[in-house]
Design an enzyme around this catalytic site. Sequence first.
Site, short mmCIF file in Angstrom:
data_model
loop_
_atom_site.label_atom_id
_atom_site.label_comp_id
_atom_site.label_asym_id
_atom_site.label_seq_id
_atom_site.Cartn_x
_atom_site.Cartn_y
_atom_site.Cartn_z
N LYS A 15 67.22 5.88 60.02
CA LYS A 15 67.19 4.00 60.12
C LYS A 15 67.34 3.07 58.80
CE LYS A 15 64.09 5.68 63.19
NZ LYS A 15 64.44 7.41 63.05
N ARG A 129 62.37 12.67 51.16
CA ARG A 129 61.52 11.08 50.83
C ARG A 129 60.93 10.69 50.24
NH1 ARG A 129 61.55 8.41 56.27
NH2 ARG A 129 59.84 9.60 56.54
N ARG A 163 54.88 9.46 51.90
CA ARG A 163 54.28 9.59 53.09
C ARG A 163 53.60 10.78 53.55
NH1 ARG A 163 58.43 6.79 57.15
NH2 ARG A 163 57.03 8.45 58.53
N ARG A 174 57.03 15.24 65.39
CA ARG A 174 57.43 14.18 65.18
C ARG A 174 58.80 14.56 65.56
NH1 ARG A 174 56.68 12.59 59.16
NH2 ARG A 174 58.36 10.65 59.76
#
Length: 220
Positions: A15, A129, A163, A174
Amino acid sequence: MTLNIILLGPPGAGKGTQASRLEDECGMIQLSTGDMLRAAVKADTPIGVQAKAVMDAGELVSDEIVSGLIGERLDALGGTTSVIFDGYPRTAAQADALDGILAARGRKLDHVIELVVEEDALVDRITGRFSCAKCGEGYHDRYKLPKVADVCDVCGSTEFKRRPDDNEETVRTRMAEYRAKTAPILPIYEARGIVSQVDGMAPIDQVNGAIESILDSSAG
Ligand code: ADP
Ligand code: AMP
């Protein structure tokens, strides 16, 4: 023409990556509640203090907080700015709140674009990521490395960050939150005939092309 679209998909679906491309190529603005909350945590605001532990656990922050952030952010934009909702709405209550938030500002939802991905790929996507510490450009250890090693393509910075919630254990929570609370909002939008599915397992450029074709189809 002002567009209001939602990018919907589980954590790691792409996203943020796609929203950033739409900002660059279509002049739209990304409204990411995750980014807003991370900024609040960093600035140590009352919302940030409240949200931090919830985010670290991979659970959902309260509907009131995130809908409040979205309303404020929309008010700060011009009424004719096209927006991409990224990571919001995540519950039926947020979907309901968004309808009211948009209607109060003379906006309406044009598209909900569902990024369809295989769940097995998501842990790999999320644990690989990282992003530029200066401009926020997103990267991946295998799928999107900077063109010059350790130098951000966009701003030239050599500082990168990961993160705290991008670890395997939190990712599982999640994903469970997504399955239990977010996936069930899709039928609300399907009933309105505004959902389009895009293959989120395709390469980044191809996903971008598919999304822009959907947006172009409503431009005429
Ligand atoms: P989300 O915002 O949905 O959580 P991101 O856009 O941050 O997901 O993408 C998660 C990770 O996967 C990032 O490191 C990104 O570079 C990578 N990624 C995004 N889209 C793709 C894709 N189509 N193929 C391979 N990797 C991708
Ligand atoms: P994201 O950047 O979208 O992956 O979001 C990171 C974390 O922020 C999530 O795991 C939640 O804890 C919180 N969060 C972001 N957006 C929302 C939302 N719309 N509703 C509730 N919590 C959210």
